[in-house]
Design a protein around this motif. Structure first.
Motif, PDB file in Angstrom:
ATOM      1  N   ARG A 176       0.827  -1.213   0.000  1.00 17.23           N
ATOM      2  CA  ARG A 176       0.000   0.000   0.000  1.00 17.23           C
ATOM      3  C   ARG A 176       0.861   1.264   0.000  1.00 17.23           C
ATOM      4  NH1 ARG A 176      -2.392   3.713  -1.017  1.00 17.23           N
ATOM      5  NH2 ARG A 176      -4.481   4.389  -0.395  1.00 17.23           N
ATOM      6  N   ILE A 179       1.943   1.955  -3.512  1.00 12.89           N
ATOM      7  CA  ILE A 179       0.829   2.540  -4.273  1.00 12.89           C
ATOM      8  C   ILE A 179       0.702   4.031  -3.962  1.00 12.89           C
ATOM      9  CG2 ILE A 179      -1.702   2.599  -4.402  1.00 12.89           C
ATOM     10  CD1 ILE A 179      -0.467   0.390  -6.098  1.00 12.89           C
ATOM     11  N   TRP A 191      -3.963  -1.368  -6.494  1.00 11.94           N
ATOM     12  CA  TRP A 191      -3.482  -2.028  -5.288  1.00 11.94           C
ATOM     13  C   TRP A 191      -3.926  -3.477  -5.313  1.00 11.94           C
ATOM     14  CZ3 TRP A 191      -5.946  -1.510   0.195  1.00 11.94           C
ATOM     15  CH2 TRP A 191      -5.158  -2.202   1.132  1.00 11.94           C
ATOM     16  N   ASN A 193      -4.459  -6.192  -3.230  1.00 12.74           N
ATOM     17  CA  ASN A 193      -4.606  -6.446  -1.792  1.00 12.74           C
ATOM     18  C   ASN A 193      -4.857  -7.932  -1.561  1.00 12.74           C
ATOM     19  OD1 ASN A 193      -4.952  -6.205   0.948  1.00 12.74           O
ATOM     20  ND2 ASN A 193      -6.888  -5.088   0.848  1.00 12.74           N
ATOM     21  N   ASP A 199      -7.187  -0.510   4.451  1.00 15.47           N
ATOM     22  CA  ASP A 199      -6.639   0.564   3.632  1.00 15.47           C
ATOM     23  C   ASP A 199      -5.990   1.617   4.533  1.00 15.47           C
ATOM     24  OD1 ASP A 199      -5.964   1.978   1.420  1.00 15.47           O
ATOM     25  OD2 ASP A 199      -7.990   2.654   0.937  1.00 15.47           O
ATOM     26  N   PRO A 206      -5.737   4.408  -4.244  1.00 12.18           N
ATOM     27  CA  PRO A 206      -5.524   3.733  -5.523  1.00 12.18           C
ATOM     28  C   PRO A 206      -6.709   3.948  -6.452  1.00 12.18           C
ATOM     29  CG  PRO A 206      -6.153   2.144  -3.841  1.00 12.18           C
ATOM     30  CD  PRO A 206      -5.966   3.461  -3.143  1.00 12.18           C
ATOM     31  N   ILE A 209      -8.736  -1.438  -6.652  1.00 13.89           N
ATOM     32  CA  ILE A 209      -8.263  -2.430  -5.676  1.00 13.89           C
ATOM     33  C   ILE A 209      -8.720  -3.803  -6.158  1.00 13.89           C
ATOM     34  CG2 ILE A 209      -8.307  -3.224  -3.282  1.00 13.89           C
ATOM     35  CD1 ILE A 209      -9.042  -0.393  -2.425  1.00 13.89           C
TER      36      ILE A 209
END
Length: 218
Positions: A176, A179, A191, A193, A199, A206, A209
């Motif tokens: 993160r 990003i 991102w 994830n 977050d 971003p 996601i």
């Protein structure tokens, strides 16, 4: 906006940074996950601190130092495994969807690059080991500017080399903080994830996601 340049972070995004420890889990014992998490955390911490200090060391050296610290913090793990773990780090597993997704983007006519803190030798070894060398057009290492992410000079490696405006680049990272740095620079950011992390860096959100690279479209 249709993007024709896709740039990927390497460690944690394309390659599983915990694969080295997992490969020797039987010898390491029950504290393997803790060891791996400390190893990764210190590896990144060293890169940030050095950049803030205006100093630089090869990322492989930081990887070695971080593992030594992890052994010191987790005394239940035999430090005699050090060389096995370091050797395994040169051939990390890539995540399952990576080869197919990169091949699909490549087939669409997109240019594919890696932008990473890793040293050139580390990245070339990882790409060859994962058989991604046929789909990756270029590997950008921070070693060229002797600064680590999230220094803007790192992201500028791509725009300068490929003569692109930042907004023309789609940048994918599982980190993160990476990003956030890329968004500040002007990249379109995705991102990845993978582990449902909360977050953060709300002021550098971003553009997209995703739980994996699956879903990227050129």
């Amino acid at each position: 906006m249709n993007h024709t340049a896709y740039v990927f972070d390497a460690y944690g995004t394309l390659f599983d940074v915990h694969a080295a420890v997992r490969r020797h889990a039987g010898e390491i014992g029950p504290d393997g996950q803790v060891l791996s998490e400390i190893w990764r955390a210190k590896q990144l911490e060293y890169s940030w601190v050095l950049t803030l200090m205006g100093s630089y060391r090869d990322f492989w050296e930081l990887t070695e130092r971080a593992l030594d610290f992890a052994f010191a913090r987790v005394p239940s793990v035999d430090p005699a495994l050090r060389q096995k773990l370091l050797d395994a780090y040169w051939k990390l597993d890539c995540f399952p969807e990576v080869p197919g997704m990169l091949a699909s983007l490549k087939a669409s006519g997109a240019r594919i690059a890696i932008l990473s803190n890793g040293s050139p030798a580390m990245l070339e070894a990882a790409v060859r080991s994962a058989a991604l060398d046929k789909v990756v057009d270029e590997i950008f290492s921070v070693d060229a500017v002797k600064r680590f992410k999230t220094d803007p000079q790192v992201y500028d490696l791509v725009t300068t080399a490929w003569r692109l405006y930042p907004q023309s680049v789609s940048f994918q990272s599982s980190n993160r903080w990476d990003i956030a740095g890329a968004r500040q620079f002007g990249f379109r950011t995705v991102w990845i994830n993978r582990f449902s992390q909360p977050d953060e860096y709300q002021d550098h959100a971003p553009d997209l996601i995703l739980p994996s690279l699956q879903g990227l479209v050129a």
